[in-house]
Design a protein around this motif. Structure first.
Motif, mmCIF file in Angstrom:
data_model
loop_
_atom_site.group_PDB
_atom_site.id
_atom_site.type_symbol
_atom_site.label_atom_id
_atom_site.label_comp_id
_atom_site.label_asym_id
_atom_site.label_seq_id
_atom_site.Cartn_x
_atom_site.Cartn_y
_atom_site.Cartn_z
ATOM 1 N N MET A 67 -47.464 19.468 -30.099
ATOM 2 C CA MET A 67 -46.689 20.101 -31.175
ATOM 3 C C MET A 67 -45.219 19.682 -31.146
ATOM 4 S SD MET A 67 -48.436 21.568 -33.403
ATOM 5 C CE MET A 67 -47.045 22.234 -34.301
ATOM 6 N N HIS A 68 -44.673 19.418 -29.968
ATOM 7 C CA HIS A 68 -43.290 18.933 -29.902
ATOM 8 C C HIS A 68 -43.170 17.604 -30.643
ATOM 9 C CE1 HIS A 68 -42.038 22.046 -27.160
ATOM 10 N NE2 HIS A 68 -43.037 21.746 -26.350
ATOM 11 N N CYS A 69 -44.165 16.753 -30.466
ATOM 12 C CA CYS A 69 -44.126 15.440 -31.113
ATOM 13 C C CYS A 69 -44.360 15.548 -32.614
ATOM 14 C CB CYS A 69 -45.144 14.513 -30.461
ATOM 15 S SG CYS A 69 -44.641 14.045 -28.791
ATOM 16 N N VAL A 70 -45.216 16.459 -33.041
ATOM 17 C CA VAL A 70 -45.420 16.676 -34.478
ATOM 18 C C VAL A 70 -44.119 17.188 -35.103
ATOM 19 C CG1 VAL A 70 -46.630 18.087 -36.197
ATOM 20 C CG2 VAL A 70 -47.917 16.994 -34.350
ATOM 21 N N ARG A 71 -43.462 18.116 -34.431
ATOM 22 C CA ARG A 71 -42.177 18.622 -34.938
ATOM 23 C C ARG A 71 -41.133 17.505 -34.992
ATOM 24 N NH1 ARG A 71 -43.185 22.855 -31.185
ATOM 25 N NH2 ARG A 71 -44.286 24.513 -32.235
ATOM 26 N N SER A 72 -41.146 16.641 -33.996
ATOM 27 C CA SER A 72 -40.218 15.518 -33.971
ATOM 28 C C SER A 72 -40.469 14.586 -35.159
ATOM 29 C CB SER A 72 -40.354 14.754 -32.649
ATOM 30 O OG SER A 72 -39.431 13.706 -32.569
ATOM 31 N N ALA A 73 -41.741 14.316 -35.451
ATOM 32 C CA ALA A 73 -42.083 13.458 -36.593
ATOM 33 C C ALA A 73 -41.656 14.110 -37.906
ATOM 34 C CB ALA A 73 -43.576 13.160 -36.603
ATOM 35 N N LEU A 74 -41.827 15.417 -38.026
ATOM 36 C CA LEU A 74 -41.386 16.129 -39.231
ATOM 37 C C LEU A 74 -39.869 16.064 -39.389
ATOM 38 C CD1 LEU A 74 -43.715 19.252 -39.032
ATOM 39 C CD2 LEU A 74 -43.784 17.442 -40.765
ATOM 40 N N GLU A 75 -39.151 16.179 -38.288
ATOM 41 C CA GLU A 75 -37.694 16.102 -38.328
ATOM 42 C C GLU A 75 -37.244 14.681 -38.698
ATOM 43 O OE1 GLU A 75 -33.700 17.313 -38.085
ATOM 44 O OE2 GLU A 75 -35.573 18.391 -38.392
ATOM 45 N N ILE A 76 -37.926 13.681 -38.183
ATOM 46 C CA ILE A 76 -37.609 12.292 -38.547
ATOM 47 C C ILE A 76 -37.795 12.104 -40.053
ATOM 48 C CG2 ILE A 76 -38.367 9.887 -38.335
ATOM 49 C CD1 ILE A 76 -38.999 10.549 -35.359
ATOM 50 N N ARG A 77 -38.900 12.621 -40.590
ATOM 51 C CA ARG A 77 -39.146 12.527 -42.048
ATOM 52 C C ARG A 77 -38.005 13.175 -42.821
ATOM 53 N NH1 ARG A 77 -44.178 14.924 -44.378
ATOM 54 N NH2 ARG A 77 -43.440 13.829 -46.206
ATOM 55 N N ARG A 78 -37.548 14.339 -42.362
ATOM 56 C CA ARG A 78 -36.469 15.036 -43.059
ATOM 57 C C ARG A 78 -35.191 14.197 -43.077
ATOM 58 N NH1 ARG A 78 -32.022 17.327 -42.310
ATOM 59 N NH2 ARG A 78 -32.046 17.146 -40.049
ATOM 60 N N VAL A 106 -48.393 12.962 -38.737
ATOM 61 C CA VAL A 106 -48.529 14.418 -38.865
ATOM 62 C C VAL A 106 -49.903 14.779 -39.432
ATOM 63 C CG1 VAL A 106 -47.638 16.456 -40.085
ATOM 64 C CG2 VAL A 106 -46.054 14.841 -39.014
ATOM 65 N N GLU A 107 -50.348 14.034 -40.430
ATOM 66 C CA GLU A 107 -51.666 14.295 -41.004
ATOM 67 C C GLU A 107 -52.776 14.026 -39.997
ATOM 68 O OE1 GLU A 107 -51.700 11.897 -44.529
ATOM 69 O OE2 GLU A 107 -50.444 13.303 -45.640
ATOM 70 N N ALA A 108 -52.630 12.980 -39.201
ATOM 71 C CA ALA A 108 -53.643 12.659 -38.185
ATOM 72 C C ALA A 108 -53.698 13.738 -37.101
ATOM 73 C CB ALA A 108 -53.353 11.302 -37.552
ATOM 74 N N ALA A 109 -52.586 14.418 -36.857
ATOM 75 C CA ALA A 109 -52.540 15.458 -35.834
ATOM 76 C C ALA A 109 -53.420 16.648 -36.199
ATOM 77 C CB ALA A 109 -51.105 15.927 -35.614
ATOM 78 N N GLY A 110 -53.518 16.940 -37.479
ATOM 79 C CA GLY A 110 -54.302 18.096 -37.909
ATOM 80 C C GLY A 110 -53.554 19.390 -37.658
ATOM 81 N N PRO A 111 -54.200 20.515 -38.005
ATOM 82 C CA PRO A 111 -53.552 21.814 -37.810
ATOM 83 C C PRO A 111 -53.219 22.061 -36.331
ATOM 84 C CG PRO A 111 -55.607 22.032 -39.050
ATOM 85 C CD PRO A 111 -55.522 20.617 -38.574
ATOM 86 N N ASP A 112 -51.984 22.457 -36.080
ATOM 87 C CA ASP A 112 -51.520 22.729 -34.705
ATOM 88 C C ASP A 112 -51.763 21.555 -33.760
ATOM 89 O OD1 ASP A 112 -50.626 25.313 -35.346
ATOM 90 O OD2 ASP A 112 -52.669 26.083 -35.167
ATOM 91 N N ASN A 114 -56.114 17.742 -33.424
ATOM 92 C CA ASN A 114 -56.810 16.456 -33.299
ATOM 93 C C ASN A 114 -56.315 15.648 -32.109
ATOM 94 O OD1 ASN A 114 -58.323 17.064 -35.560
ATOM 95 N ND2 ASN A 114 -56.995 15.917 -36.937
ATOM 96 N N PHE A 115 -55.066 15.828 -31.732
ATOM 97 C CA PHE A 115 -54.535 15.116 -30.577
ATOM 98 C C PHE A 115 -54.901 15.811 -29.275
ATOM 99 C CE2 PHE A 115 -50.879 13.395 -33.334
ATOM 100 C CZ PHE A 115 -51.672 12.353 -33.777
ATOM 101 N N SER A 116 -54.948 17.115 -29.280
ATOM 102 C CA SER A 116 -55.223 17.828 -28.030
ATOM 103 C C SER A 116 -56.703 17.780 -27.644
ATOM 104 C CB SER A 116 -54.732 19.276 -28.109
ATOM 105 O OG SER A 116 -55.262 19.920 -29.232
ATOM 106 N N ARG A 117 -57.579 17.336 -28.536
ATOM 107 C CA ARG A 117 -59.003 17.232 -28.205
ATOM 108 C C ARG A 117 -59.386 15.885 -27.619
ATOM 109 N NH1 ARG A 117 -61.241 19.987 -33.604
ATOM 110 N NH2 ARG A 117 -59.736 18.548 -34.426
ATOM 111 N N ARG A 118 -58.457 14.943 -27.550
ATOM 112 C CA ARG A 118 -58.767 13.618 -27.020
ATOM 113 C C ARG A 118 -59.085 13.690 -25.538
ATOM 114 N NH1 ARG A 118 -56.242 9.348 -30.455
ATOM 115 N NH2 ARG A 118 -56.639 10.199 -32.518
ATOM 116 N N ALA A 119 -59.787 12.710 -25.058
ATOM 117 C CA ALA A 119 -60.135 12.659 -23.627
ATOM 118 C C ALA A 119 -58.873 12.638 -22.776
ATOM 119 C CB ALA A 119 -60.986 11.432 -23.340
ATOM 120 N N ALA A 120 -58.964 13.194 -21.603
ATOM 121 C CA ALA A 120 -57.801 13.340 -20.724
ATOM 122 C C ALA A 120 -57.193 12.015 -20.300
ATOM 123 C CB ALA A 120 -58.185 14.148 -19.495
ATOM 124 N N ASN A 121 -57.956 10.936 -20.262
ATOM 125 C CA ASN A 121 -57.418 9.662 -19.783
ATOM 126 C C ASN A 121 -57.021 8.722 -20.922
ATOM 127 O OD1 ASN A 121 -59.951 9.142 -20.700
ATOM 128 N ND2 ASN A 121 -60.597 7.895 -18.965
#
Length: 125
Positions: free
Chosen positions: A50-61, A91-97, A100-107
């Protein structure tokens, strides 16, 4: 440096304007801003989604602000719009909250877009 007409008066013809920063100044501001954005540099860790999604939103702004305020030339405008589109895609690829990124495999790189295969130079494969 450019000029933006802000007012035209009639019948005693008059024009008011503002100067706008040139492409070099606008590009310098954008590069300076992007140098410190967490989403663009380094390997990300679990919990950073979420920090990175917020960062991407701020970059867009900021990119939108620069497009509106500076009225850059055609080439710079095209580049700023492409960067803004890349942020939107992230941001769209991230999905809600960022789910989509937090479900990826740990490695794997949790923030990689499906077509990306970036591996930082310090990680051996």
């Amino acid at each position: 440096m450019g000029i933006r007409v802000t007012e035209v008066s009639v019948p005693a013809f008059g024009v008011q304007w503002q100067t706008t920063p040139g492409d070099k100044a606008t590009a310098g501001r954008v590069i300076g801003y992007l140098e410190d954005r967490r989403v663009l540099f380094g390997w990300r860790h679990r919990g950073d989604e979420m920090h990175c999604v917020r960062s991407a939103l701020e970059i867009r702004r900021v990119l939108t602000e620069q497009l509106d305020l500076a009225q850059p030339g055609k080439d710079l405008s095209r580049s700023l719009r492409a960067m803004r589109a890349a942020c939107r895609k992230f941001v769209e690829a991230a999905g809600p909250d960022a789910s989509n990124f937090s479900r990826r495999a740990a490695n794997t790189n949790a923030f990689a877009l499906p077509s990306a295969t970036y591996v930082p130079p310090w990680v051996s494969i």
